[in-house]
Design a protein around this motif. Structure first.
Motif, short mmCIF file in Angstrom:
data_model
loop_
_atom_site.label_atom_id
_atom_site.label_comp_id
_atom_site.label_asym_id
_atom_site.label_seq_id
_atom_site.Cartn_x
_atom_site.Cartn_y
_atom_site.Cartn_z
N MET A 1 -15.71 -12.21 47.70
CA MET A 1 -14.50 -11.95 46.92
C MET A 1 -14.17 -10.47 46.91
O MET A 1 -15.02 -9.63 47.22
N GLY A 2 -12.94 -10.17 46.57
CA GLY A 2 -12.52 -8.79 46.44
C GLY A 2 -12.38 -8.42 44.97
O GLY A 2 -12.23 -9.28 44.11
N SER A 3 -12.43 -7.13 44.71
CA SER A 3 -12.21 -6.65 43.35
C SER A 3 -11.34 -5.41 43.43
O SER A 3 -11.61 -4.51 44.23
N TYR A 4 -10.30 -5.38 42.62
CA TYR A 4 -9.36 -4.27 42.66
C TYR A 4 -9.22 -3.67 41.25
O TYR A 4 -8.81 -4.38 40.33
N VAL A 5 -9.58 -2.46 41.09
CA VAL A 5 -9.62 -1.74 39.80
C VAL A 5 -10.02 -2.66 38.64
O VAL A 5 -11.05 -3.34 38.72
N GLY A 6 -9.23 -2.74 37.57
CA GLY A 6 -9.61 -3.57 36.43
C GLY A 6 -8.45 -3.66 35.47
O GLY A 6 -7.45 -2.94 35.59
N SER A 7 -8.60 -4.54 34.47
CA SER A 7 -7.52 -4.79 33.52
C SER A 7 -7.55 -3.75 32.38
O SER A 7 -8.51 -2.98 32.25
N THR A 8 -6.53 -3.79 31.54
CA THR A 8 -6.53 -2.89 30.38
C THR A 8 -7.70 -3.24 29.45
O THR A 8 -8.32 -2.34 28.88
N ALA A 9 -8.01 -4.54 29.33
CA ALA A 9 -9.14 -4.93 28.47
C ALA A 9 -10.44 -4.37 29.03
O ALA A 9 -11.28 -3.84 28.27
N GLU A 10 -10.62 -4.46 30.36
CA GLU A 10 -11.83 -3.91 30.97
C GLU A 10 -11.87 -2.39 30.80
O GLU A 10 -12.94 -1.80 30.60
N ALA A 11 -10.71 -1.75 30.88
CA ALA A 11 -10.66 -0.29 30.70
C ALA A 11 -11.17 0.08 29.31
O ALA A 11 -11.93 1.05 29.14
N ARG A 12 -10.78 -0.71 28.31
CA ARG A 12 -11.22 -0.40 26.94
C ARG A 12 -12.73 -0.63 26.78
O ARG A 12 -13.43 0.16 26.15
N GLU A 13 -13.24 -1.73 27.38
CA GLU A 13 -14.69 -1.98 27.33
C GLU A 13 -15.46 -0.83 27.99
O GLU A 13 -16.47 -0.36 27.49
N MET A 14 -14.94 -0.40 29.14
CA MET A 14 -15.60 0.67 29.89
C MET A 14 -15.63 1.97 29.10
O MET A 14 -16.66 2.65 29.03
N ILE A 15 -14.49 2.30 28.47
CA ILE A 15 -14.41 3.54 27.67
C ILE A 15 -15.45 3.49 26.55
O ILE A 15 -16.11 4.49 26.25
N ASP A 16 -15.63 2.30 25.95
CA ASP A 16 -16.64 2.17 24.89
C ASP A 16 -18.05 2.46 25.42
O ASP A 16 -18.85 3.11 24.75
N LEU A 17 -18.35 1.97 26.65
CA LEU A 17 -19.67 2.24 27.24
C LEU A 17 -19.85 3.73 27.50
O LEU A 17 -20.94 4.27 27.30
N VAL A 18 -18.78 4.38 27.95
CA VAL A 18 -18.87 5.82 28.24
C VAL A 18 -19.08 6.59 26.93
O VAL A 18 -19.92 7.49 26.85
N LYS A 19 -18.34 6.17 25.89
CA LYS A 19 -18.49 6.84 24.59
C LYS A 19 -19.89 6.65 24.03
O LYS A 19 -20.40 7.48 23.29
#
Ligand SMILES: [Zn+2]
Ligand SMILES: [Zn+2]
Length: 349
Positions: free
Chosen positions: A294-312
């Protein structure tokens, strides 16, 4: 506002000036503080992607020229439209750039990054190699207080790409551990998100010994050289019969051939990189190995928010960043093209 814009495909960017727009409706005007320089800008500057076998994918679209690239944007809110709610002027945000039409089924289910009528910042509408950029709605702004401003923009591209791909891999890890192939900037992000998202061992593969060593420092249990003829067998052995998922952050014919060959029955190869080339596999292998590609292309706004939480939460090591002024944008793209950049270059308009 001042910009660095594409005047013609295949040519250097040039300084352009335009009236700073006033936000209408739900729009938010950002004063750009940082905008990351990205490898995909090179394809946009060329006007095509190499599909391998001499085939090119035209990516000029109907982009009006001059056009301003730059999709890894962070800045402060300078002005808000009358219907833009919940946004504080003067506060720091990263802009989610993978914006869709907002009307189709993909957008309705939250997959704006896959919309067929995108309004992606710096890709289909003017972006962040500029003093200002317009974001159509507050929902595309992510609170990045506490995150270094120079990495907040790149997180929306390389970070989100790594996060989105690794999230797709997680359900397949019941078939075995995870392998990250290609340890450039995105692969290194992917490796770190994987360490945060799963307790399964994470293996790494790259032809560059320095990158393999860096991967071990970031928590990979073992790192392999795909150019080594015994690497595939070694991974199958180390993973107890193959990996559950291999995420290919290089995206070449060679890297995908390697990545899929390490996957256990019932596992998946996930293609992320856009290096180019083409790939063949005997059709019976898909059912016989219960293989998913399968392919994966960037991510959704929801994933962006989850990711920012992990970075924080401090789960991601600092990324080495060099900042350069706006008039160095074109030179920075050239440096990236020539492989002269270590880490990331971020423009500070
Ligand atoms: Zn990018
Ligand atoms: Zn849409």
């Amino acid at each position: 506002m001042l910009r660095q814009s594409l005047i013609d495909y295949g040519k250097p960017l040039q300084a352009t000036e335009a009236a700073t727009p006033a936000p209408q409706g739900t729009e938010v005007l950002l004063r750009v503080s940082h905008c990351g320089v990205c490898h995909s800008d090179l394809h946009l500057q060329d006007g095509y992607f190499d599909l391998g076998g001499g085939q090119k994918l035209d990516v000029r679209g109907n982009r009006p020229l001059p056009f301003t690239f730059g999709h890894e944007i962070a800045g402060t809110v300078e002005a808000v439209g009358p219907q833009a709610q919940g946004i504080a002027a003067g506060k720091r945000y990263a802009a989610y750039p993978w914006i869709g039409c907002g009307k189709c089924g993909l957008c309705a289910r939250g997959d704006e990054h896959m919309c067929n009528a995108p309004r992606a910042l710096g890709v289909t509408v003017d972006g962040g190699y500029a003093t200002h950029t317009m974001v159509p709605h507050p929902r595309y702004l992510l609170d990045v207080e506490g995150i270094a401003p120079e990495i907040a923009g790149p997180l929306m591209c390389s970070g989100l790409t790594g996060y989105g791909a690794v999230k797709k891999a997680i359900p397949y890890l019941r078939a075995g551990p995870l392998l990250i192939v290609g340890l450039g900037g995105v692969g290194m992000m992917g490796l770190q998100f994987a360490r945060a998202l799963t307790d399964q061992p994470v293996f790494a593969a790259d032809i560059d010994v320095a990158k393999r060593e860096a991967a071990i420092r970031l928590g990979a249990v073992e790192a392999f050289d795909p150019a080594d003829a015994g690497a595939r067998k070694a991974i199958v052995k180390a993973s107890g019969g193959g990996v559950g998922a291999a995420v290919d952050f290089a995206g070449s014919d060679k890297s995908l051939a390697f990545a899929q060959a390490t996957v256990a029955k019932g596992g998946a190869a996930i293609v992320v990189g856009l290096f180019g080339g083409s790939f063949t596999l005997p059709v019976p292998m898909f059912p016989l190995r219960a293989l998913t590609v399968m392919g994966s292309y960037v991510g959704s706004t929801a994933e962006a928010r989850e990711m920012i939480d992990l970075v924080k939460a401090g789960r991601i090591a600092p990324i080495p960043v060099e900042t350069r002024p706006l008039d160095q944008t074109s030179r920075s793209l050239d440096d990236l093209r020539q492989g002269r950049i270590v880490g990331r270059v971020v423009i500070t308009p």
